[in-house]
Design an enzyme around this catalytic site. Structure first.
Site, PDB file in Angstrom:
ATOM      1  N   GLY A 239      28.139  22.597 -16.468  1.00  0.00           N
ATOM      2  CA  GLY A 239      29.361  23.374 -16.393  1.00  0.00           C
ATOM      3  C   GLY A 239      29.779  24.129 -17.629  1.00  0.00           C
ATOM      4  O   GLY A 239      30.721  24.924 -17.584  1.00  0.00           O
ATOM      5  N   GLU A 275      23.340  18.259 -16.546  1.00  0.00           N
ATOM      6  CA  GLU A 275      22.734  19.200 -15.607  1.00  0.00           C
ATOM      7  C   GLU A 275      23.160  20.635 -15.907  1.00  0.00           C
ATOM      8  O   GLU A 275      23.761  21.308 -15.059  1.00  0.00           O
ATOM      9  CB  GLU A 275      23.119  18.806 -14.179  1.00  0.00           C
ATOM     10  CG  GLU A 275      22.667  17.403 -13.791  1.00  0.00           C
ATOM     11  CD  GLU A 275      23.361  16.883 -12.538  1.00  0.00           C
ATOM     12  OE1 GLU A 275      24.266  17.576 -12.026  1.00  0.00           O
ATOM     13  OE2 GLU A 275      22.998  15.786 -12.071  1.00  0.00           O
ATOM     14  N   TYR A 318      33.101  36.950  -7.288  1.00  0.00           N
ATOM     15  CA  TYR A 318      33.980  36.250  -8.219  1.00  0.00           C
ATOM     16  C   TYR A 318      34.846  37.174  -9.064  1.00  0.00           C
ATOM     17  O   TYR A 318      35.620  36.683  -9.892  1.00  0.00           O
ATOM     18  CB  TYR A 318      33.152  35.389  -9.188  1.00  0.00           C
ATOM     19  CG  TYR A 318      32.215  34.406  -8.552  1.00  0.00           C
ATOM     20  CD1 TYR A 318      32.674  33.389  -7.721  1.00  0.00           C
ATOM     21  CD2 TYR A 318      30.848  34.467  -8.793  1.00  0.00           C
ATOM     22  CE1 TYR A 318      31.812  32.473  -7.146  1.00  0.00           C
ATOM     23  CE2 TYR A 318      29.965  33.558  -8.223  1.00  0.00           C
ATOM     24  CZ  TYR A 318      30.451  32.566  -7.399  1.00  0.00           C
ATOM     25  OH  TYR A 318      29.595  31.672  -6.841  1.00  0.00           O
ATOM     26  N   CYS A 346      26.729  50.107   1.550  1.00  0.00           N
ATOM     27  CA  CYS A 346      27.829  50.669   2.343  1.00  0.00           C
ATOM     28  C   CYS A 346      28.982  49.678   2.461  1.00  0.00           C
ATOM     29  O   CYS A 346      29.316  49.189   3.548  1.00  0.00           O
ATOM     30  CB  CYS A 346      27.299  51.057   3.725  1.00  0.00           C
ATOM     31  SG  CYS A 346      28.330  52.263   4.564  1.00  0.00           S
ATOM     32  N   GLU A 347      29.573  49.348   1.332  1.00  0.00           N
ATOM     33  CA  GLU A 347      30.718  48.443   1.245  1.00  0.00           C
ATOM     34  C   GLU A 347      31.572  48.884   0.054  1.00  0.00           C
ATOM     35  O   GLU A 347      31.043  49.135  -1.036  1.00  0.00           O
ATOM     36  CB  GLU A 347      30.276  46.995   0.983  1.00  0.00           C
ATOM     37  CG  GLU A 347      29.471  46.353   2.070  1.00  0.00           C
ATOM     38  CD  GLU A 347      30.337  45.719   3.145  1.00  0.00           C
ATOM     39  OE1 GLU A 347      31.572  45.707   2.979  1.00  0.00           O
ATOM     40  OE2 GLU A 347      29.767  45.226   4.128  1.00  0.00           O
TER      41      GLU A 347
END
Length: 423
Positions: A239, A275, A318, A346-347
């Protein structure tokens, strides 16, 4: 620090000029630096050298087999969350006893596969899961090492879509239920409890949430040991964030994080697993993209690139920031121009950034999205029938394509028309 630097006015990946790769492979394309990947892994390894530990790279961040082999050969373990990631780690030569299986929705087939192939431990996330695993493992005549992922209800102070340690999140077992859960685990065949697992989120730029979560884990360790359970291993998750905006203050470094781990749980004598994914891979990769058009709009100019949201979805998903730089260095004092940087999909959501100050750019100019190594290529899709973006690995003056761009024919050939529809 990374190994993407300007030399004689040209952006390089280690010793390779990026225009050379762009001209050979085409754009869009991801380029990774082996030196950066290894440097960041080693920083975590050194930060925990005060005791027994294993740095398990989070495969979900960037899962190309070449990257996994690079890290695995250096001694890294792997944190996987699916059978597919497990298979990738094994294909990269990582032994099962260095692979940790996490994830909230492991299927019976996935459990059987990793038990047959060998696994360091399985991090359990719910009562139904550990009961299922007990039945499968005992039927196979196997005793599997396990930890329980506890949810400490700690606010990681990160984006809501990548926070995992609050009570409202789907991950783990509430820490208040842990004693009852471990008591039941002690009665189940096929399972051998070895420790505790916790992970509170991604892209953390403050060490205090880690400190609070690990303090709760330390208290739980002593409680469970008093109850008679063996707690020899603490999986503390990942993290730690990276500096996506170079102009901002840098997040804490691995050495500072390692000191927090030592302060909060070092006295317990446990083997430590972590991790990390983003901090190892994030700044080790860039996405190259070419300018198609510069379009004048109403009160704004659009820089239309050949990369799109299907190639790098983080900004659309995000609202994430990525520094964008030209491959040819901008002269000091050069005039900058505000662009809305967009892709061809196309967005309306296919927008990387708005009013970003960049030097004047023209069609065929190539730019690099920095800090694109993590959650870039792995989250890419073929939306709008755009072939998956290729991946390139650089080491010193050498470079190779480690995933080619499929042709349109190859992309379409994966599909078939049923006989009853074909005439």
């Amino acid at each position: 620090m990374d190994h993407f630097l300007y030399r004689d006015g040209i952006l390089h990946a280690e010793d390779v000029p990026l225009p050379e790769i762009a001209a050979s492979v085409g754009t869009p394309a991801y380029v990774y630096s082996a030196a950066t990947l290894l440097r960041h892994y080693r920083l975590f390894d050194e930060a925990l050298d005060w005791g027994p530990h294993l740095v398990c790279y989070a495969v979900k961040a960037a899962s190309n087999v070449a990257l996994l082999k690079l890290l695995g050969d250096e001694g890294a373990g792997m944190d996987v969350v699916s059978e597919g990631e497990y298979r990738r780690a094994r294909a990269a030569g990582v032994p099962g006893d260095r692979i940790v299986f996490s994830g909230v929705g492991k299927t019976p087939g996935e459990m059987r596969h990793v038990l047959e192939g060998g696994i360091r431990q399985i991090n359990l996330e719910s009562e139904p899961e550990y009961r299922m695993l007990s039945e499968i493992a005992s039927n196979m005549g196997i005793e599997v090492p396990v930890t329980v992922r506890v949810n400490p209800d700690v606010d990681a102070k990160t984006h809501e879509k990548i926070a995992t340690g609050k009570s409202e999140n789907k991950f783990g077992i509430p820490i208040a239920k842990a004693r009852n859960v471990y008591a039941e685990l002690a009665t189940l065949p096929g399972l051998r409890v070895v420790g505790i697992d916790v992970h509170i989120g991604s892209q953390l730029t403050d060490l205090d949430p880690f400190r609070l979560a690990y303090r709760k884990v330390a208290d739980l360790t002593e409680t469970l040991r008093a109850d008679g359970h063996t707690i020899d291993r603490l999986d503390l998750g990942g993290g730690l964030g990276i500096p996506y905006e170079r102009s901002n203050l840098a997040p804490p470094v691995p050495l500072e994080y390692g000191q927090v781990v030592r302060d909060e749980v070092g006295h317990l004598g446990c083997e430590i697993e972590i991790e990390p994914g983003r901090l190892i891979a994030g700044n080790a990769g860039v996405l190259l993209a070419s300018v198609i058009f510069v379009k004048e709009g109403e009160g704004r100019d659009f820089l239309i690139l050949d990369a799109a949201m299907n190639d790098l979805i983080r900004p659309a998903m995000y609202g994430a920031h990525h520094d964008i730089v030209p491959l040819r260095e901008t002269a000091a004092g050069a005039e900058m121009h505000p662009y809305d940087v967009v892709g061809p999909v196309c967005e309306s959501g296919d927008t990387f950034t708005k009013a970003r100050l960049l030097p004047p750019l023209a069609p065929s100019d190539v730019v690099a999205f920095r800090s694109a190594g993590a959650y870039g290529a792995v989250m890419a899709s073929e939306y709008n029938s755009r072939p998956l973006v290729p991946e390139v690995l650089v080491r010193g003056e050498n470079w190779s394509v480690i995933r080619p761009r499929p042709s349109y024919d190859e992309m379409i050939a994966r599909e078939s028309v049923p006989a009853w529809l074909d005439g």
